[in-house]
Design a protein around this motif. Sequence first.
Motif, PDB file in Angstrom:
ATOM      1  N   VAL A 112     -38.026  61.373   6.934  1.00 53.08           N
ATOM      2  CA  VAL A 112     -37.224  61.966   5.855  1.00 53.08           C
ATOM      3  C   VAL A 112     -36.023  61.072   5.525  1.00 53.08           C
ATOM      4  O   VAL A 112     -35.714  60.838   4.354  1.00 53.08           O
ATOM      5  CB  VAL A 112     -36.794  63.410   6.206  1.00 53.08           C
ATOM      6  N   VAL A 113     -35.361  60.528   6.545  1.00 49.80           N
ATOM      7  CA  VAL A 113     -34.198  59.693   6.233  1.00 49.80           C
ATOM      8  C   VAL A 113     -34.641  58.420   5.496  1.00 49.80           C
ATOM      9  O   VAL A 113     -33.927  57.922   4.619  1.00 49.80           O
ATOM     10  CB  VAL A 113     -33.353  59.376   7.499  1.00 49.80           C
ATOM     11  N   ARG A 114     -35.835  57.932   5.797  1.00 48.31           N
ATOM     12  CA  ARG A 114     -36.301  56.731   5.079  1.00 48.31           C
ATOM     13  C   ARG A 114     -36.564  57.042   3.607  1.00 48.31           C
ATOM     14  O   ARG A 114     -36.355  56.193   2.736  1.00 48.31           O
ATOM     15  CB  ARG A 114     -37.548  56.153   5.757  1.00 48.31           C
ATOM     16  N   THR A 140     -28.697  58.431  17.636  1.00 50.96           N
ATOM     17  CA  THR A 140     -28.318  58.051  16.265  1.00 50.96           C
ATOM     18  C   THR A 140     -28.134  56.538  16.168  1.00 50.96           C
ATOM     19  O   THR A 140     -28.629  55.899  15.229  1.00 50.96           O
ATOM     20  CB  THR A 140     -27.017  58.786  15.862  1.00 50.96           C
ATOM     21  N   LEU A 141     -27.442  55.949  17.152  1.00 53.06           N
ATOM     22  CA  LEU A 141     -27.186  54.502  17.064  1.00 53.06           C
ATOM     23  C   LEU A 141     -28.473  53.706  17.232  1.00 53.06           C
ATOM     24  O   LEU A 141     -28.672  52.686  16.568  1.00 53.06           O
ATOM     25  CB  LEU A 141     -26.133  54.086  18.098  1.00 53.06           C
ATOM     26  N   ASP A 142     -29.353  54.158  18.109  1.00 51.36           N
ATOM     27  CA  ASP A 142     -30.614  53.425  18.291  1.00 51.36           C
ATOM     28  C   ASP A 142     -31.484  53.509  17.040  1.00 51.36           C
ATOM     29  O   ASP A 142     -32.060  52.512  16.603  1.00 51.36           O
ATOM     30  CB  ASP A 142     -31.378  53.952  19.519  1.00 51.36           C
ATOM     31  N   THR A 143     -31.564  54.720  16.465  1.00 53.23           N
ATOM     32  CA  THR A 143     -32.345  54.863  15.226  1.00 53.23           C
ATOM     33  C   THR A 143     -31.753  53.954  14.148  1.00 53.23           C
ATOM     34  O   THR A 143     -32.474  53.239  13.447  1.00 53.23           O
ATOM     35  CB  THR A 143     -32.302  56.335  14.729  1.00 53.23           C
ATOM     36  N   PHE A 144     -30.424  53.999  14.068  1.00 56.92           N
ATOM     37  CA  PHE A 144     -29.755  53.190  13.039  1.00 56.92           C
ATOM     38  C   PHE A 144     -30.063  51.709  13.247  1.00 56.92           C
ATOM     39  O   PHE A 144     -30.528  51.018  12.326  1.00 56.92           O
ATOM     40  CB  PHE A 144     -28.240  53.432  13.119  1.00 56.92           C
ATOM     41  N   GLU A 145     -29.784  51.201  14.450  1.00 60.08           N
ATOM     42  CA  GLU A 145     -29.859  49.752  14.674  1.00 60.08           C
ATOM     43  C   GLU A 145     -31.289  49.210  14.595  1.00 60.08           C
ATOM     44  O   GLU A 145     -31.524  48.156  14.004  1.00 60.08           O
ATOM     45  CB  GLU A 145     -29.247  49.415  16.045  1.00 60.08           C
ATOM     46  N   LEU A 148     -33.599  51.534  11.073  1.00 58.02           N
ATOM     47  CA  LEU A 148     -33.147  51.682   9.684  1.00 58.02           C
ATOM     48  C   LEU A 148     -32.432  50.432   9.178  1.00 58.02           C
ATOM     49  O   LEU A 148     -32.773  49.891   8.124  1.00 58.02           O
ATOM     50  CB  LEU A 148     -32.226  52.906   9.564  1.00 58.02           C
ATOM     51  N   TYR A 149     -31.444  50.001   9.919  1.00 57.09           N
ATOM     52  CA  TYR A 149     -30.606  48.892   9.431  1.00 57.09           C
ATOM     53  C   TYR A 149     -31.427  47.639   9.067  1.00 57.09           C
ATOM     54  O   TYR A 149     -31.153  47.018   8.030  1.00 57.09           O
ATOM     55  CB  TYR A 149     -29.524  48.571  10.473  1.00 57.09           C
ATOM     56  N   PRO A 150     -32.447  47.252   9.862  1.00 63.02           N
ATOM     57  CA  PRO A 150     -33.193  46.035   9.491  1.00 63.02           C
ATOM     58  C   PRO A 150     -33.809  46.127   8.088  1.00 63.02           C
ATOM     59  O   PRO A 150     -33.904  45.117   7.390  1.00 63.02           O
ATOM     60  CB  PRO A 150     -34.283  45.931  10.562  1.00 63.02           C
ATOM     61  N   ASP A 151     -34.216  47.327   7.672  1.00 66.64           N
ATOM     62  CA  ASP A 151     -34.863  47.478   6.355  1.00 66.64           C
ATOM     63  C   ASP A 151     -33.883  47.791   5.224  1.00 66.64           C
ATOM     64  O   ASP A 151     -34.217  47.615   4.055  1.00 66.64           O
ATOM     65  CB  ASP A 151     -35.905  48.605   6.404  1.00 66.64           C
ATOM     66  N   TYR A 152     -32.699  48.317   5.597  1.00 70.50           N
ATOM     67  CA  TYR A 152     -31.750  48.737   4.546  1.00 70.50           C
ATOM     68  C   TYR A 152     -30.338  48.238   4.866  1.00 70.50           C
ATOM     69  O   TYR A 152     -29.387  49.033   4.903  1.00 70.50           O
ATOM     70  CB  TYR A 152     -31.711  50.263   4.442  1.00 70.50           C
ATOM     71  N   PRO A 153     -30.170  46.934   5.110  1.00 77.83           N
ATOM     72  CA  PRO A 153     -28.849  46.475   5.583  1.00 77.83           C
ATOM     73  C   PRO A 153     -27.709  46.802   4.621  1.00 77.83           C
ATOM     74  O   PRO A 153     -26.582  47.013   5.058  1.00 77.83           O
ATOM     75  CB  PRO A 153     -29.033  44.961   5.756  1.00 77.83           C
ATOM     76  N   ALA A 154     -28.017  46.864   3.316  1.00 75.16           N
ATOM     77  CA  ALA A 154     -26.922  47.117   2.360  1.00 75.16           C
ATOM     78  C   ALA A 154     -26.799  48.586   1.995  1.00 75.16           C
ATOM     79  O   ALA A 154     -25.897  48.962   1.251  1.00 75.16           O
ATOM     80  CB  ALA A 154     -27.164  46.306   1.085  1.00 75.16           C
ATOM     81  N   ASN A 155     -27.705  49.407   2.505  1.00 78.94           N
ATOM     82  CA  ASN A 155     -27.761  50.788   2.011  1.00 78.94           C
ATOM     83  C   ASN A 155     -27.517  51.853   3.070  1.00 78.94           C
ATOM     84  O   ASN A 155     -27.556  53.041   2.766  1.00 78.94           O
ATOM     85  CB  ASN A 155     -29.135  51.057   1.383  1.00 78.94           C
ATOM     86  N   VAL A 156     -27.304  51.426   4.309  1.00 73.63           N
ATOM     87  CA  VAL A 156     -27.083  52.430   5.350  1.00 73.63           C
ATOM     88  C   VAL A 156     -25.928  51.999   6.263  1.00 73.63           C
ATOM     89  O   VAL A 156     -25.739  50.810   6.531  1.00 73.63           O
ATOM     90  CB  VAL A 156     -28.384  52.697   6.166  1.00 73.63           C
ATOM     91  N   GLY A 157     -25.146  53.002   6.686  1.00 72.21           N
ATOM     92  CA  GLY A 157     -24.041  52.723   7.597  1.00 72.21           C
ATOM     93  C   GLY A 157     -23.946  53.845   8.614  1.00 72.21           C
ATOM     94  O   GLY A 157     -24.633  54.872   8.517  1.00 72.21           O
ATOM     95  N   VAL A 158     -23.068  53.643   9.587  1.00 74.31           N
ATOM     96  CA  VAL A 158     -23.007  54.583  10.689  1.00 74.31           C
ATOM     97  C   VAL A 158     -21.553  55.013  10.914  1.00 74.31           C
ATOM     98  O   VAL A 158     -20.638  54.459  10.285  1.00 74.31           O
ATOM     99  CB  VAL A 158     -23.665  53.900  11.920  1.00 74.31           C
ATOM    100  N   VAL A 159     -21.355  55.984  11.808  1.00 75.65           N
ATOM    101  CA  VAL A 159     -20.003  56.474  12.111  1.00 75.65           C
ATOM    102  C   VAL A 159     -19.747  56.331  13.612  1.00 75.65           C
ATOM    103  O   VAL A 159     -20.627  56.622  14.418  1.00 75.65           O
ATOM    104  CB  VAL A 159     -19.871  57.974  11.733  1.00 75.65           C
ATOM    105  N   ARG A 173     -20.812  45.974  19.132  1.00 77.90           N
ATOM    106  CA  ARG A 173     -22.240  45.932  18.769  1.00 77.90           C
ATOM    107  C   ARG A 173     -22.376  45.951  17.227  1.00 77.90           C
ATOM    108  O   ARG A 173     -23.150  45.197  16.646  1.00 77.90           O
ATOM    109  CB  ARG A 173     -22.871  47.174  19.395  1.00 77.90           C
ATOM    110  N   ALA A 174     -21.585  46.810  16.592  1.00 71.85           N
ATOM    111  CA  ALA A 174     -21.644  46.920  15.124  1.00 71.85           C
ATOM    112  C   ALA A 174     -21.126  45.641  14.466  1.00 71.85           C
ATOM    113  O   ALA A 174     -21.683  45.179  13.466  1.00 71.85           O
ATOM    114  CB  ALA A 174     -20.827  48.125  14.664  1.00 71.85           C
TER     115      ALA A 174
END
Length: 305
Positions: A112-114, A140-145, A148-159, A173-174
């Motif tokens: 869903v997030v993709r 959350t950080l593992d899913t992000f890093e 998600l991030y490899p495919d959407y580097p300009a479109n996703v961020g984390v908190v 790490r960030a």
Amino acid sequence: MLRSSLLYLSRQQRIFDFVKNVGFARKMASRFVAGETIATALAAVEQLNAKGITASLDLLGESVSSEAEARDTGRQYLEILDRIEQKKLQANVSVKLTALGQDISDELGLEVVRQVLDRAKQYNSFARLDMESSAYTDRTLDTFEHKLYPDYPANVGVVLQSSLRRTLDDVERANRLKCRVRICKGAYLEPATVAFPDKADVDRNYVEAMHRLMEHGNYPGIATHDELIINEAKRFAKERGIASDRFEFQMLYGVRRDLQEQIVKEGYRMRVYVPFGSQWYPYLMRRLAERPANIAFMAGNIVKE
Ligand code: FDA
């Protein structure tokens, strides 16, 4: 004590079922929540944009218990992104992985997030993964890093949350990834094993994390209403020659509106987090926990009307 009681109440669904139709509670919520529909939220964004303030829209709701709910939340986010694009608003979205089904299965949350990120990418827009309690930080950080991030580097961020003891490591790490981070203090009640019990330590850790993100990170979001920290960010930017378009301040809808406007007038970027939707109860309780004086303040205003 009052803070922990309010945070405890924030997790009690039965209390929400009881208060959700009580006029007084709904009125209190309207101070911090931009209505229950996409239309009311977009109207709030238009007003902010007119003042030079950008927004991040959050459809309220936390962990969902059925696949249908998760997919429905995902569909609503697609609609929000479509409407932002159609109306050419200066806004992006903030999402919680648990609202998109992560607690049902990692696969569902990811699917869903993709979908949301595909739509964000199509519009050159952006989705921030809100950070929930420390039970979710690693996931959350593992899913992000990794997913998600490899495919959407300009479109996703984390908190990241400065209340957590681990956060400076996560900042490093960030910064190595060069991903976009929103730094906040953290809104959840956490055990002392993982979080600093003393507010002074949370604030100190915030400033250290913020410095590192401003100097070595990628367009950090400095999310706080703490004027001392905001002034420190401005001072640090001047000292290190960090231009005002290399970071943004972020605040919550309805909190310190005076300061939001002042920051824009001073030439800094300001984004307001605009929550909306019917599931406003846990969000309202977390805001009251941050500043219990709000209860008296809002009660006074409501009684006066
Ligand atoms: P602090 O609580 O120390 O408050 C500093 C001052 O700000 C107070 O003295 C008061 O004047 C004012 N203030 C703060 N809260 C107020 C309120 N509710 N009403 C009125 N005045 C208030 N948390 C999280 O765990 N995960 C997340 O993803 C996010 N996302 C997020 C996005 C954005 C844009 C913001 C601004 C905040 C979050 N948060 C969050 C919430 C954050 O962790 C924190 O709980 C609140 O921002 C309150 O902390 P402050 O940094 O404002 O400082």
